[in-house]
Design a protein around this motif. Structure first.
Motif, mmCIF file in Angstrom:
data_model
loop_
_atom_site.group_PDB
_atom_site.id
_atom_site.type_symbol
_atom_site.label_atom_id
_atom_site.label_comp_id
_atom_site.label_asym_id
_atom_site.label_seq_id
_atom_site.Cartn_x
_atom_site.Cartn_y
_atom_site.Cartn_z
ATOM 1 N N ALA A 158 0.859 -1.175 0.000
ATOM 2 C CA ALA A 158 0.000 0.000 0.000
ATOM 3 C C ALA A 158 0.896 1.226 0.000
ATOM 4 C CB ALA A 158 -0.901 -0.003 1.229
ATOM 5 N N GLY A 159 0.343 2.342 0.296
ATOM 6 C CA GLY A 159 1.173 3.528 0.445
ATOM 7 C C GLY A 159 1.183 4.349 -0.816
ATOM 8 N N SER A 160 1.644 5.583 -0.671
ATOM 9 C CA SER A 160 1.583 6.496 -1.800
ATOM 10 C C SER A 160 2.902 6.531 -2.547
ATOM 11 C CB SER A 160 1.222 7.889 -1.304
ATOM 12 O OG SER A 160 2.259 8.373 -0.498
ATOM 13 N N GLN A 161 3.785 5.554 -2.298
ATOM 14 C CA GLN A 161 5.064 5.582 -2.992
ATOM 15 C C GLN A 161 4.818 5.490 -4.494
ATOM 16 O OE1 GLN A 161 5.559 2.318 -0.862
ATOM 17 N NE2 GLN A 161 5.839 0.840 -2.442
ATOM 18 N N GLY A 162 5.691 6.141 -5.251
ATOM 19 C CA GLY A 162 5.424 6.242 -6.674
ATOM 20 C C GLY A 162 6.027 5.126 -7.493
ATOM 21 N N GLY A 163 6.077 5.388 -8.812
ATOM 22 C CA GLY A 163 6.502 4.372 -9.751
ATOM 23 C C GLY A 163 7.908 3.874 -9.508
ATOM 24 N N LEU A 164 8.783 4.753 -9.093
ATOM 25 C CA LEU A 164 10.165 4.358 -8.868
ATOM 26 C C LEU A 164 10.251 3.210 -7.866
ATOM 27 C CD1 LEU A 164 13.222 4.721 -8.991
ATOM 28 C CD2 LEU A 164 13.018 6.442 -7.227
ATOM 29 N N ALA A 165 9.623 3.388 -6.722
ATOM 30 C CA ALA A 165 9.709 2.395 -5.656
ATOM 31 C C ALA A 165 9.125 1.067 -6.101
ATOM 32 C CB ALA A 165 8.983 2.905 -4.425
ATOM 33 N N VAL A 166 7.994 1.129 -6.761
ATOM 34 C CA VAL A 166 7.323 -0.096 -7.181
ATOM 35 C C VAL A 166 8.206 -0.847 -8.174
ATOM 36 C CG1 VAL A 166 5.282 -0.961 -8.375
ATOM 37 C CG2 VAL A 166 5.050 0.893 -6.728
ATOM 38 N N ALA A 167 8.796 -0.125 -9.116
ATOM 39 C CA ALA A 167 9.605 -0.752 -10.152
ATOM 40 C C ALA A 167 10.903 -1.333 -9.605
ATOM 41 C CB ALA A 167 9.921 0.267 -11.242
ATOM 42 N N PRO A 221 12.136 3.175 -21.607
ATOM 43 C CA PRO A 221 10.832 3.462 -20.987
ATOM 44 C C PRO A 221 10.504 2.437 -19.905
ATOM 45 C CG PRO A 221 10.633 3.082 -23.381
ATOM 46 C CD PRO A 221 12.023 2.708 -22.985
ATOM 47 N N ILE A 222 10.187 2.904 -18.736
ATOM 48 C CA ILE A 222 9.914 1.986 -17.625
ATOM 49 C C ILE A 222 8.516 1.384 -17.782
ATOM 50 C CG2 ILE A 222 8.852 3.580 -15.970
ATOM 51 C CD1 ILE A 222 10.683 2.407 -13.818
ATOM 52 N N GLY A 223 8.369 0.141 -17.285
ATOM 53 C CA GLY A 223 7.062 -0.517 -17.318
ATOM 54 C C GLY A 223 6.632 -0.916 -15.919
ATOM 55 N N ILE A 224 5.532 -1.654 -15.846
ATOM 56 C CA ILE A 224 5.085 -2.170 -14.544
ATOM 57 C C ILE A 224 5.457 -3.647 -14.448
ATOM 58 C CG2 ILE A 224 3.161 -0.559 -14.351
ATOM 59 C CD1 ILE A 224 1.295 -2.954 -15.131
ATOM 60 N N ASP A 225 5.345 -4.200 -13.270
ATOM 61 C CA ASP A 225 5.513 -5.642 -13.089
ATOM 62 C C ASP A 225 4.201 -6.273 -13.557
ATOM 63 O OD1 ASP A 225 6.176 -8.150 -12.324
ATOM 64 O OD2 ASP A 225 6.578 -7.678 -10.227
ATOM 65 N N ALA A 226 4.096 -6.420 -14.896
ATOM 66 C CA ALA A 226 2.792 -6.730 -15.509
ATOM 67 C C ALA A 226 2.234 -8.054 -15.002
ATOM 68 C CB ALA A 226 2.932 -6.748 -17.023
ATOM 69 N N GLU A 227 3.094 -9.075 -14.947
ATOM 70 C CA GLU A 227 2.595 -10.397 -14.534
ATOM 71 C C GLU A 227 2.011 -10.334 -13.125
ATOM 72 O OE1 GLU A 227 4.554 -14.710 -14.134
ATOM 73 O OE2 GLU A 227 5.385 -13.463 -15.730
ATOM 74 N N VAL A 229 1.841 -3.348 -22.740
ATOM 75 C CA VAL A 229 2.128 -3.312 -21.296
ATOM 76 C C VAL A 229 2.823 -4.604 -20.860
ATOM 77 C CG1 VAL A 229 1.006 -3.380 -19.022
ATOM 78 C CG2 VAL A 229 0.320 -1.661 -20.698
ATOM 79 N N ARG A 230 2.371 -5.719 -21.433
ATOM 80 C CA ARG A 230 2.992 -7.008 -21.054
ATOM 81 C C ARG A 230 4.405 -7.131 -21.600
ATOM 82 N NH1 ARG A 230 -0.875 -12.085 -21.279
ATOM 83 N NH2 ARG A 230 1.159 -12.937 -20.862
ATOM 84 N N GLN A 231 4.571 -6.677 -22.839
ATOM 85 C CA GLN A 231 5.885 -6.833 -23.468
ATOM 86 C C GLN A 231 6.916 -5.877 -22.874
ATOM 87 O OE1 GLN A 231 5.763 -6.942 -27.808
ATOM 88 N NE2 GLN A 231 7.709 -5.834 -27.797
ATOM 89 N N ASP A 232 6.542 -4.613 -22.734
ATOM 90 C CA ASP A 232 7.500 -3.601 -22.246
ATOM 91 C C ASP A 232 7.325 -3.441 -20.743
ATOM 92 O OD1 ASP A 232 8.324 -3.188 -24.874
ATOM 93 O OD2 ASP A 232 6.688 -1.773 -25.217
ATOM 94 N N ASP A 233 7.537 -4.508 -20.011
ATOM 95 C CA ASP A 233 7.292 -4.453 -18.564
ATOM 96 C C ASP A 233 8.564 -4.055 -17.816
ATOM 97 O OD1 ASP A 233 8.826 -6.710 -18.684
ATOM 98 O OD2 ASP A 233 7.403 -8.011 -17.655
ATOM 99 N N VAL A 234 8.487 -4.090 -16.501
ATOM 100 C CA VAL A 234 9.622 -3.620 -15.709
ATOM 101 C C VAL A 234 10.836 -4.539 -15.853
ATOM 102 C CG1 VAL A 234 9.025 -4.776 -13.529
ATOM 103 C CG2 VAL A 234 10.213 -2.594 -13.489
ATOM 104 N N LEU A 235 10.578 -5.811 -16.156
ATOM 105 C CA LEU A 235 11.701 -6.734 -16.320
ATOM 106 C C LEU A 235 12.455 -6.407 -17.606
ATOM 107 C CD1 LEU A 235 9.882 -10.012 -15.232
ATOM 108 C CD2 LEU A 235 11.233 -8.437 -13.840
ATOM 109 N N ALA A 236 11.702 -6.114 -18.681
ATOM 110 C CA ALA A 236 12.342 -5.733 -19.950
ATOM 111 C C ALA A 236 13.140 -4.446 -19.759
ATOM 112 C CB ALA A 236 11.279 -5.550 -21.029
#
Ligand code: ADP
Ligand code: F6P
Length: 475
Positions: free
Chosen positions: A19-28, A226-232, A437-444
């Protein structure tokens, strides 16, 4: 392979990341670090009376973190000051909000030196060092001054401003000299790289060859990652019990109406005020939506010690009150405005229940909410993404409804179009977005960045000098 040392202002271990309001950096970063040996170093978020340099080491879910506490003056001058009153608004093209104060520059230099003193002894000769974001631009120079010859990469999560805007910063030249002490600079999009190029070629008279920029007697490679999300993980969360429960709760409360959703840190760069105004216009110009649709805006407060953030919060409180006062009925509230953070699973369920998402920042390095919204959708009944042209994500997400967030009419029309879009068009647009979104995810993102850093021949100096730290002297 080598260990990876990630350094950023904020450190959020994965188990705290729910939870929390941390942004994209922390999540990635939490997602990226799970697979690497190494360590994540940064500020604990704690303030102490007097700086000690003591390092706290912890291990959470496969990630080792090392953190230091900062003293009150550091937080005021470095985090609230130079990082978030000077660089953040400047990098988001908000010259009207930029504050220049020499004490901020001195605090920024001091904290970067403190970071360097604390982390340098933890770094081994063949570690890869990866430094993140605008808080820590001078850190490589400080580490070089302490003898580090490691490959050091930098990734900027925000936009990089056009050269003419950057030139308003009293220390613009020194900031760019600091960047020249890295081996690789990563930007989110071509736009931000172009701005850097324009500065190096136009302002400094430097040169570029094969992505390597030379200026001030040093060379640095720069590219777009370009950063992505942890799509899986996000897709899995979107189908988990927490998401289902949140989805069912919302659907029950929607009672057959259509929901527009916005999810942002409560930051003036996110365009929430213009969004509210465009929504108010929708209710005025398209009264058929009164009682049949509503906007849920989730906006946890952030950087609350800063005046410009207090101002935007007050303006949004007033505006939401005005809209609800003008349009609400006994059984319908047009704007649900919520100032809290939600766990990721719940957020995914909320995204899934929304007919459309409003991701309309005035300027944004990337924007991960856009990608999370797409990942969370039901393939048989996907929602519509309304996305600002001025978010970095727009360069990858052309199948969204792209809008100009400064143009209320454009946004209002996009809302109406999203609320009435036929299923076939929604599916077509969503499928393209989802594949991306799936292809360009945070792992890529991580793989591309680290591969590029490893391939970059390590420069052995000389680098622009560390003799004159950024401390508020006009360039
Ligand atoms: P920024 O990094 O500027 O905050 P991004 O859109 O790139 O913007 O990242 C925001 C991240 O913060 C996303 O992962 C999003 O899910 C998360 N977030 C934003 N608002 C909330 C909220 N109310 N509750 C939980 N997480 C949130
Ligand atoms: O993505 C930009 C960013 O500044 C990140 O560096 C940071 O983690 C996030 O926004 C949230 O900001 P803060 O750490 O100031 O709460």
């Amino acid at each position: 392979m080598s260990r990876m040392i990630v350094i950023s202002n904020r450190v959020a271990a994965p188990t705290q990341g729910g939870a929390g309001s941390q942004g994209g950096l922390a999540v990635a970063i939490a997602a990226a670090l799970k697979e690497y040996r190494g360590m994540w170093f940064g500020w604990s978020g704690e303030r102490i009376a007097e700086y000690t340099g003591a390092i706290s080491i912890a291990r959470h879910d496969g990630v080792t973190t090392a953190t230091i506490d900062l003293e009150e003056q550091d937080v005021d001058e470095y985090y609230n000051g130079y990082a978030n009153k000077t660089l953040w608004p400047l990098f988001h093209y908000r010259l009207d909000l930029v504050e220049f104060d020499r004490a901020f520059g001195a605090g920024y230099a001091r904290v970067n030196q403190r970071f360097a003193d604390a982390v340098a002894p933890l770094i081994e000769p063949d570690d890869l060092v990866w430094i993140h974001d605008y808080h820590l631009i001078p850190l490589a120079r400080e580490l070089r001054a302490r003898g580090l010859k490691n490959r050091i990469g930098f990734f900027l999560h925000t936009p990089w401003p056009p050269a003419r805007l950057l030139a308003t910063l009293p220390q613009h030249e020194e900031l760019v000299q600091c960047l020249m002490t890295y081996d690789l600079i990563g930007f989110q999009t071509e736009d931000w790289l172009d701005s850097f190029r324009a500065y190096i070629l136009g302002q400094v008279g430097g040169s570029e060859s094969d992505g390597v920029f030379t200026a001030y007697g040093a060379s640095v490679r720069a590219g777009v990652f370009p950063i992505g999300i942890d799509a899986e993980a996000f897709i899995a969360a979107a189908h988990g019990p927490e998401a289902d429960a949140a989805h069912d709760r919302i659907v029950h409360s929607i009672a057959g109406r259509k929901m527009l959703v916005g999810v942002d840190r409560l930051d003036y760069s996110k365009g929430i005020e213009d969004r509210f105004l465009a929504y108010e216009r929708l209710l005025t110009d398209h009264p058929e939506w009164i009682g049949r649709a509503f906007l849920l805006q989730i906006a946890p407060p952030t950087r609350a010690g800063i005046g410009s953030y207090q101002d935007i919060r007050e303006r949004l409180d007033a505006l939401s009150g005005r809209i609800n006062g003008a349009f609400a009925d006994v059984d319908w509230v047009p704007l649900r405005y919520v100032n809290r953070a939600y766990p990721r699973g719940e957020l995914a369920g909320i995204y899934r229940a929304a007919t459309a998402a409003l991701v309309t920042p005035l300027r944004d390095g990337m924007n991960l909410v856009a990608k999370e919204y797409v990942a969370a959708q039901d393939p048989d009944d996907p929602g519509v993404l309304i996305l600002s042209k001025f978010a970095g994500a727009a360069t990858q997400m052309g199948s969204a409804l792209l809008v100009n967030p400064f143009d209320g009419q454009d946004m209002m029309e996009a809302m109406d179009r999203a609320l009435t879009m036929p299923l076939a068009e929604r599916k077509e647009r969503w499928t393209e977005l989802y594949d991306g979104v799936r292809q360009d995810d945070v792992l890529a993102w991580r793989e591309h960045y680290i591969a590029a850093l490893q391939e970059t021949p390590s420069q052995q100096g000389p680098w622009p000098s560390a003799a004159a730290p950024v401390q508020g002297q006009p360039a």
